[in-house]
Design a protein around this motif. Structure first.
Motif, PDB file in Angstrom:
ATOM      1  N   VAL A 430      39.535  54.644  36.530  1.00  0.00           N
ATOM      2  CA  VAL A 430      38.767  53.875  37.510  1.00  0.00           C
ATOM      3  C   VAL A 430      39.572  53.832  38.801  1.00  0.00           C
ATOM      4  CG1 VAL A 430      37.903  51.590  38.126  1.00  0.00           C
ATOM      5  CG2 VAL A 430      37.646  52.439  35.778  1.00  0.00           C
ATOM      6  N   LEU A 431      38.914  54.202  39.902  1.00  0.00           N
ATOM      7  CA  LEU A 431      39.618  54.229  41.178  1.00  0.00           C
ATOM      8  C   LEU A 431      38.918  53.279  42.147  1.00  0.00           C
ATOM      9  CD1 LEU A 431      41.860  55.660  42.809  1.00  0.00           C
ATOM     10  CD2 LEU A 431      40.139  57.324  43.482  1.00  0.00           C
ATOM     11  N   VAL A 432      39.659  52.307  42.632  1.00  0.00           N
ATOM     12  CA  VAL A 432      39.109  51.385  43.628  1.00  0.00           C
ATOM     13  C   VAL A 432      39.766  51.719  44.958  1.00  0.00           C
ATOM     14  CG1 VAL A 432      38.897  48.976  44.324  1.00  0.00           C
ATOM     15  CG2 VAL A 432      38.763  49.586  41.906  1.00  0.00           C
ATOM     16  N   VAL A 433      38.971  52.141  45.931  1.00  0.00           N
ATOM     17  CA  VAL A 433      39.542  52.478  47.238  1.00  0.00           C
ATOM     18  C   VAL A 433      38.913  51.616  48.314  1.00  0.00           C
ATOM     19  CG1 VAL A 433      40.379  54.815  46.914  1.00  0.00           C
ATOM     20  CG2 VAL A 433      37.976  54.444  47.300  1.00  0.00           C
ATOM     21  N   ALA A 434      39.754  50.936  49.087  1.00  0.00           N
ATOM     22  CA  ALA A 434      39.256  50.080  50.147  1.00  0.00           C
ATOM     23  C   ALA A 434      39.660  50.667  51.495  1.00  0.00           C
ATOM     24  CB  ALA A 434      39.823  48.664  49.992  1.00  0.00           C
ATOM     25  N   GLN A 435      38.726  50.794  52.382  1.00  0.00           N
ATOM     26  CA  GLN A 435      38.954  51.309  53.739  1.00  0.00           C
ATOM     27  C   GLN A 435      39.863  52.538  53.721  1.00  0.00           C
ATOM     28  OE1 GLN A 435      36.995  49.727  55.395  1.00  0.00           O
ATOM     29  NE2 GLN A 435      37.013  47.585  54.809  1.00  0.00           N
ATOM     30  N   PRO A 436      39.485  53.586  52.977  1.00  0.00           N
ATOM     31  CA  PRO A 436      40.438  54.686  52.775  1.00  0.00           C
ATOM     32  C   PRO A 436      40.731  55.483  54.046  1.00  0.00           C
ATOM     33  CG  PRO A 436      38.301  55.272  51.869  1.00  0.00           C
ATOM     34  CD  PRO A 436      38.216  53.829  52.274  1.00  0.00           C
ATOM     35  N   THR A 437      39.872  55.420  55.037  1.00  0.00           N
ATOM     36  CA  THR A 437      40.103  56.278  56.204  1.00  0.00           C
ATOM     37  C   THR A 437      40.265  55.481  57.490  1.00  0.00           C
ATOM     38  OG1 THR A 437      37.737  56.568  56.542  1.00  0.00           O
ATOM     39  CG2 THR A 437      38.854  58.202  55.186  1.00  0.00           C
ATOM     40  N   ARG A 438      40.626  54.205  57.371  1.00  0.00           N
ATOM     41  CA  ARG A 438      40.803  53.386  58.577  1.00  0.00           C
ATOM     42  C   ARG A 438      41.928  53.975  59.435  1.00  0.00           C
ATOM     43  NH1 ARG A 438      40.985  47.005  57.808  1.00  0.00           N
ATOM     44  NH2 ARG A 438      38.735  47.124  58.024  1.00  0.00           N
ATOM     45  N   GLY A 439      41.626  54.254  60.680  1.00  0.00           N
ATOM     46  CA  GLY A 439      42.643  54.785  61.591  1.00  0.00           C
ATOM     47  C   GLY A 439      42.979  56.247  61.363  1.00  0.00           C
ATOM     48  N   LEU A 440      42.171  56.941  60.540  1.00  0.00           N
ATOM     49  CA  LEU A 440      42.493  58.343  60.264  1.00  0.00           C
ATOM     50  C   LEU A 440      41.699  59.276  61.161  1.00  0.00           C
ATOM     51  CD1 LEU A 440      44.058  57.307  57.939  1.00  0.00           C
ATOM     52  CD2 LEU A 440      42.985  59.009  56.474  1.00  0.00           C
ATOM     53  N   ASP A 441      42.301  60.427  61.486  1.00  0.00           N
ATOM     54  CA  ASP A 441      41.559  61.402  62.268  1.00  0.00           C
ATOM     55  C   ASP A 441      40.530  62.079  61.372  1.00  0.00           C
ATOM     56  OD1 ASP A 441      42.370  64.091  61.212  1.00  0.00           O
ATOM     57  OD2 ASP A 441      44.344  63.316  61.734  1.00  0.00           O
ATOM     58  N   ILE A 442      39.649  62.822  61.978  1.00  0.00           N
ATOM     59  CA  ILE A 442      38.504  63.281  61.207  1.00  0.00           C
ATOM     60  C   ILE A 442      38.893  64.358  60.197  1.00  0.00           C
ATOM     61  CG2 ILE A 442      37.677  63.627  63.542  1.00  0.00           C
ATOM     62  CD1 ILE A 442      35.383  65.026  62.601  1.00  0.00           C
ATOM     63  N   GLY A 443      39.912  65.137  60.512  1.00  0.00           N
ATOM     64  CA  GLY A 443      40.373  66.108  59.529  1.00  0.00           C
ATOM     65  C   GLY A 443      40.960  65.418  58.310  1.00  0.00           C
ATOM     66  N   ALA A 444      41.781  64.410  58.564  1.00  0.00           N
ATOM     67  CA  ALA A 444      42.405  63.683  57.460  1.00  0.00           C
ATOM     68  C   ALA A 444      41.355  62.925  56.667  1.00  0.00           C
ATOM     69  CB  ALA A 444      43.455  62.715  57.996  1.00  0.00           C
ATOM     70  N   ALA A 445      40.361  62.365  57.379  1.00  0.00           N
ATOM     71  CA  ALA A 445      39.302  61.626  56.690  1.00  0.00           C
ATOM     72  C   ALA A 445      38.533  62.567  55.766  1.00  0.00           C
ATOM     73  CB  ALA A 445      38.362  60.994  57.711  1.00  0.00           C
ATOM     74  N   GLU A 446      38.224  63.746  56.280  1.00  0.00           N
ATOM     75  CA  GLU A 446      37.511  64.735  55.475  1.00  0.00           C
ATOM     76  C   GLU A 446      38.305  65.042  54.207  1.00  0.00           C
ATOM     77  OE1 GLU A 446      38.072  68.646  56.802  1.00  0.00           O
ATOM     78  OE2 GLU A 446      36.124  69.396  56.152  1.00  0.00           O
ATOM     79  N   PHE A 447      39.619  65.171  54.382  1.00  0.00           N
ATOM     80  CA  PHE A 447      40.497  65.500  53.269  1.00  0.00           C
ATOM     81  C   PHE A 447      40.501  64.389  52.213  1.00  0.00           C
ATOM     82  CE2 PHE A 447      44.614  65.491  51.222  1.00  0.00           C
ATOM     83  CZ  PHE A 447      44.730  66.810  50.821  1.00  0.00           C
ATOM     84  N   ILE A 448      40.651  63.154  52.686  1.00  0.00           N
ATOM     85  CA  ILE A 448      40.659  62.021  51.750  1.00  0.00           C
ATOM     86  C   ILE A 448      39.320  61.933  51.034  1.00  0.00           C
ATOM     87  CG2 ILE A 448      40.808  59.494  51.599  1.00  0.00           C
ATOM     88  CD1 ILE A 448      43.470  60.231  52.412  1.00  0.00           C
ATOM     89  N   HIS A 449      38.243  62.137  51.789  1.00  0.00           N
ATOM     90  CA  HIS A 449      36.912  62.111  51.167  1.00  0.00           C
ATOM     91  C   HIS A 449      36.816  63.136  50.052  1.00  0.00           C
ATOM     92  CE1 HIS A 449      34.796  60.209  54.905  1.00  0.00           C
ATOM     93  NE2 HIS A 449      35.504  59.350  54.195  1.00  0.00           N
ATOM     94  N   SER A 450      37.290  64.340  50.327  1.00  0.00           N
ATOM     95  CA  SER A 450      37.138  65.375  49.303  1.00  0.00           C
ATOM     96  C   SER A 450      37.967  65.032  48.076  1.00  0.00           C
ATOM     97  CB  SER A 450      37.501  66.752  49.872  1.00  0.00           C
ATOM     98  OG  SER A 450      38.882  66.804  50.118  1.00  0.00           O
ATOM     99  N   ARG A 451      39.132  64.362  48.281  1.00  0.00           N
ATOM    100  CA  ARG A 451      39.931  63.958  47.127  1.00  0.00           C
ATOM    101  C   ARG A 451      39.230  62.889  46.292  1.00  0.00           C
ATOM    102  NH1 ARG A 451      44.804  66.356  46.206  1.00  0.00           N
ATOM    103  NH2 ARG A 451      44.503  68.342  47.258  1.00  0.00           N
ATOM    104  N   ILE A 452      38.576  61.958  46.997  1.00  0.00           N
ATOM    105  CA  ILE A 452      37.866  60.901  46.276  1.00  0.00           C
ATOM    106  C   ILE A 452      36.740  61.513  45.452  1.00  0.00           C
ATOM    107  CG2 ILE A 452      36.353  58.910  46.595  1.00  0.00           C
ATOM    108  CD1 ILE A 452      38.069  58.171  49.038  1.00  0.00           C
ATOM    109  N   LEU A 453      36.025  62.455  46.051  1.00  0.00           N
ATOM    110  CA  LEU A 453      34.916  63.078  45.333  1.00  0.00           C
ATOM    111  C   LEU A 453      35.433  63.920  44.168  1.00  0.00           C
ATOM    112  CD1 LEU A 453      32.576  64.019  48.297  1.00  0.00           C
ATOM    113  CD2 LEU A 453      32.340  62.151  46.650  1.00  0.00           C
ATOM    114  N   GLU A 454      36.575  64.572  44.370  1.00  0.00           N
ATOM    115  CA  GLU A 454      37.154  65.350  43.269  1.00  0.00           C
ATOM    116  C   GLU A 454      37.473  64.464  42.080  1.00  0.00           C
ATOM    117  OE1 GLU A 454      39.533  68.485  45.984  1.00  0.00           O
ATOM    118  OE2 GLU A 454      40.662  67.658  44.286  1.00  0.00           O
ATOM    119  N   ALA A 455      38.014  63.283  42.381  1.00  0.00           N
ATOM    120  CA  ALA A 455      38.341  62.360  41.289  1.00  0.00           C
ATOM    121  C   ALA A 455      37.079  61.997  40.527  1.00  0.00           C
ATOM    122  CB  ALA A 455      39.016  61.110  41.846  1.00  0.00           C
ATOM    123  N   ALA A 456      35.979  61.758  41.261  1.00  0.00           N
ATOM    124  CA  ALA A 456      34.719  61.422  40.595  1.00  0.00           C
ATOM    125  C   ALA A 456      34.207  62.619  39.791  1.00  0.00           C
ATOM    126  CB  ALA A 456      33.692  60.983  41.628  1.00  0.00           C
TER     127      ALA A 456
END
Ligand SMILES: Nc1ncnc2c1ncn2[C@@H]1O[C@H](COP(=O)(O)OP(=O)(O)OP(=O)(O)O)[C@@H](O)[C@H]1O
Ligand SMILES: [Mg+2]
Lengths: 513, 341
Positions: A430-456
């Motif tokens: 179970v992964l709880v992520v709060a505000q995972p991309t606050r203050g992140l640039d769009i490349g980094a946000a894209e990257f974090i998003h893809s990691r979250i989706l991979e986990a799912a």
């Protein structure tokens, strides 16, 4: 724009910190009375460049010209004498002092040369507030103001000494959407008054909304200035990252049928009250299944933080049950929850996410010593620990990181990547992520998003809490809306139109739900 | 190899400041004294002139080092432990009482018992402020400081009214049975072998703090409590444990002083070791190995000053000036470092 009409011209600015080259060579030209946005990835050097203009850092090479004259800016006082004011990424106000005192800190008007003249100070503060039509009480202690109001105090503080050039370093990262709207109005108002505004942001929509020109930094170099009206958000993103960026998620293909496993995270009528008896969470029920991403939308401060902390074991629950993988974990400790398969990315990396003065290796290893076999004979094996951190650094493409550096020296986005890396390393159920991309640039946000989706995709149940509605819409299979500690509705993505969510976020349908 | 380099870096910082202090101090001495070179030679080298002087130097350094290493634990856990003096006195008293109560026991039983109760007494004196801080948010600077007075007055009562050696003058307890006296360091008569304990414990402390999960949890709790909670560190427990270790080390210093140097409890045995150790720990940048080195330097200066005063016209209070200068130089360095963030 040619150099002769510019109010501010930078040429070949370079800056290194130890062996880290933060700025290689930056050229920038800013016209008087314009709003000039500076974009760039996390760690591109935006804050460093602005700190040089504000006199906090000194450039190693290059020239700064103001109204055509070369100038040197050895310290912040020199900067304010030259008419440059800056609002920092992290606020620098004294919470126990009043608005007026903060505005005139260190330079308050004097009576008989010694005593500070409070009445005069408050009068001037009131005048200043009125001039910019802000809603502030000069006598209110700063500690009681909202984030948006504090920021306005910072802006006034920068303007109080007739700053002609105002620098705003990521002012919108901490604001709620309505506050962002107000700030953009303030910026437009400043431009009308002939001020020049340098504005750093990661949110490309804001660029389009207020900028005249937009300059992009990449890896410490300027890669170009454009008329804001002539470029699209996608163009800017490409210039920043150096490649095409696709923000994609599950929201885009909501029609595609997905099958989910059993519920791994279940909340049943969970209630939390604070010391004075106020309900922070009010009988919240929710289930997240294996492979599913459930997003929580809501205006900040409606119980999202408490929801995450209650699940993570950081907030005692007065009533209700939390189950992880079918087992009740309601009264268990944080380490027990971690071993039961919980991963948690807290909303504020500098508050709960990291210990800034400890090394990168220790921060990344913090929850993983045993599981990742970083011990040998009961002792921490530094070689294994550093190799573990090294792997996280490589996998998450963290720029400028080495295992034995203090993690607080990294740029915000890079710190965030490491928090996510630490929690993902255990492959949590179970992964709880709060505000995972606050203050992140769009490349980094894209990257974090893809990691979250991979986990799912790998079978984790993901609970995503974000005040960015677009992020929730992009990633989630189902969307819950919180209002005043209650879960008003949990909608399948298909039924979650932006408008309906917006109404729910403001408490609409509260009676019906 | 890398660990060694890190160690070297940690020790290099205080050494640099020490060298600079000595240099500036020399200029000072040269301006006031007739024989500056002699004064400085006495200050620095008289400690090594005879085995006797060397033993005194070692005996002075030992309690400083032990307490300072303990204070490092407290600081790393974010607790400002000003209570070293009280913890030291209680440790010394507990060991004395134990030794005098059961003089018939064989040394190999009684000696460890004395050491143990010394550690326990000091540890308990660290435990009280830690619990008050963790459970009730009582400021530890106040409590540790106040507990110093309690411990000093309590031990003073005991030594004056219950344990006083009535055959002699002064607030001095009966002498402990010789079976519990610590041997000297081989080859250095009268130098307490407790110093060897301090050396071993400095290394052990480093391992504990920097090479165990427990140590990383203590430091996490000390640097960012909310982070520690979030990653599953039982932060309150770690803070309390670190304070028990801290007090226990000071208690051990007291016990070993009694067993190895004093052989009985004297009411004024400590020239404010607890407070000097606080400075030592800070100057050593809260690092156990450099705490040992810094303690040696302090002992060198304190004893050397006495020799200097005897041999020349330089007053021993020069040392107070030098140590003040040292604090200044070290903190100046610290600030420059922290302003980079
Ligand atoms: N005081 C410092 N010491 C060492 N390195 C530093 C220091 N300040 C910044 N850096 C490094 O310089 C680079 C540029 O940092 P900077 O803060 O300017 O980035 P940024 O563009 O503002 O990023 P963000 O969008 O995350 O705020 C980063 O790699 C950072 O780690
Ligand atoms: Mg920045």
């Amino acid at each position: 724009m040619d150099g002769s009409t510019a109010i501010l011209t930078l040429q070949g600015i370079a800056k290194r910190f130890g062996d880290k080259e933060a700025l290689k060579s930056v050229d920038l030209s800013v016209a008087p009375g314009e709003v000039h946005v500076v974009c760039g990835e996390n760690g591109a050097g935006k804050s460093t460049l602005m700190n040089i203009l504000a006199g906090i850092h000194q450039a190693d090479a290059g020239t700064i010209s103001l109204r055509g004259m070369p100038v040197s800016i050895p310290d912040p006082i020199a900067a304010s004498r030259l008419g440059i004011g800056m609002v920092h990424q992290h606020f620098k106000l004294v919470p126990s002092m009043s608005v007026a005192e903060n505005l005139y800190l260190g330079r308050n008007p004097r009576k008989y040369l010694v005593f500070s003249n409070r009445a005069e100070m408050e009068r001037r503060a009131a005048e200043l507030i009125a001039r910019y039509r802000f809603d502030l009480d000069p006598r209110a202690p700063v500690g009681r103001l909202s984030v948006g109001q504090r920021q306005r105090v910072e802006i006034l503080k920068a303007l109080a000494f007739d700053a002609e050039i105002l620098i705003l370093d990521e002012p919108t990262a901490v604001l709620t959407p309505p506050e962002v709207g107000e700030l953009l109005d303030v910026i437009a108002n400043l431009r009308e008054r002939g001020r020049t505004v340098l504005f750093i942001t990661h949110k490309l929509r804001e660029v389009k909304a207020v900028a005249d020109h937009v300059s992009v930094l990449r890896h410490g170099e300027s890669v170009g200035t454009h008329l804001a009206a002539e470029v699209s958000e996608a163009d800017i993103a490409r210039a920043m990252v150096g490649r095409q960026v696709f923000l994609s998620g599950r929201g885009a293909d909501a029609d595609k049928p997905r099958t989910f496993g059993p519920a791994l995270l279940e909340l049943e009528n969970v209630s939390v009250s604070n010391a004075s008896g106020r309900r922070l969470l009010d009988a919240v029920s929710l289930a997240v299944r294996a492979g599913e991403v459930v997003g929580i939308a809501g205006v900040d401060g409606n119980g999202q933080t408490e929801l995450a902390e209650a699940i993570a074991g950081l907030l005692p629950i007065q009533a209700g049950t939390v189950r992880l993988n079918g087992r009740a974990i309601t009264g268990t400790t944080v380490p027990e929850r971690i071993s039961a398969g919980l991963g948690f990315v807290p909303e504020d990396r500098l508050d709960r996410g990291l210990s800034p003065t400890m090394t990168i290796a220790e921060n990344v290893a913090a929850t993983n010593y045993r599981r990742a076999h970083l011990l040998r004979g009961g002792l921490v094996d530094p070689a294994r620990r550093d190799a573990f951190a090294e792997r996280a650094i490589r996998e998450f493409d963290v720029r400028g990181a080495a295992p034995d550096r203090a993690i607080g020296q990294l740029s915000g986005g890079n710190m965030q990547k490491l928090v996510v890396a630490r929690e993902m390393a255990r492959r949590p159920r179970v992964l709880v992520v709060a505000q995972p991309t606050r203050g992140l640039d769009i490349g980094a946000a894209e990257f974090i998003h893809s990691r979250i989706l991979e986990a799912a995709d790998a079978g984790a149940a993901v609970l995503l809490i974000s005040s960015e509605l677009s992020e929730v819409l992009l990633l989630s299979d189902r969307i819950g809306v919180m209002y005043r500690g209650r879960m008003l509705a949990v909608l399948p993505r298909k039924q979650a139109e932006e408008e309906r969510i917006g109404i729910l976020m403001n408490g609409g349908e509260a009676q019906a739900a | 190899m890398k660990a060694f380099r890190q160690l070297l870096r940690a020790v290099a910082a205080p050494l640099g400041a020490i060298a600079l202090t000595l240099f500036l101090g020399f200029l000072l001495v040269a301006s006031i004294a007739d024989e500056p070179v002699l004064a400085y030679r006495e200050l620095l080298f008289a400690n090594f002139q005879s085995l006797g002087n060397f033993a005194l130097f070692i005996n002075r350094a030992t309690p400083l080092a032990l307490i300072a290493i303990g204070i490092v634990f407290a600081f790393r856990a974010g607790v400002f432990n000003v209570g070293g003096e009280g913890q030291l006195y209680l440790g010394a008293m507990a060991a004395t009482v134990m030794g005098l109560a059961l003089p018939g026991l064989p040394g190999f039983v009684l000696l460890p018992l004395c050491v143990f109760v010394g550690i326990a007494a000091g540890g308990f004196w660290g435990y009280i402020p830690a619990v008050l801080k963790v459970k009730l948010q009582v400021d530890e600077v106040v409590t540790t400081l106040m507990l110093n007075f309690v411990a000093l007055l309590f031990t003073s009562y005991l030594v004056n009214h219950l344990l006083r050696d009535t055959t002699t003058y002064g607030a001095i307890s009966w002498t402990l049975p010789e079976s519990v006296w610590l041997p000297s360091i081989p080859g250095v008569p009268n130098a307490t072998s407790a110093f060897l304990v301090a050396v071993v414990l400095a290394v052990l402390a480093w391992v504990l703090l920097f090479r165990t999960v427990w140590g990383s949890e203590v430091r996490a709790a000390g640097t960012n409590l909310r982070f520690a909670e979030t990653v599953g560190v039982p932060a309150a427990r770690r803070v309390i444990e670190a304070m028990i270790v801290s007090g226990g080390m000071a208690g051990l210093a007291g016990a070993l002083y009694v067993l190895g140097t004093g052989h009985r409890f004297e009411q004024n045995f400590s020239p404010a070791y607890g407070l000097v150790a606080l400075t030592v720990a800070l100057l050593a940048r809260v690092h156990p190995i450099s705490a040992l080195v810094t303690a040696l330097f302090y002992a060198l200066m304190l004893n050397g000053a006495a020799y200097m005063q005897i041999a020349t016209d330089v007053p021993r209070s020069l040392v107070a000036l030098l140590t003040g200068l040292l604090v200044l130089l070290m903190t100046a360095r610290l600030r420059r470092q922290s302003s980079r963030h």
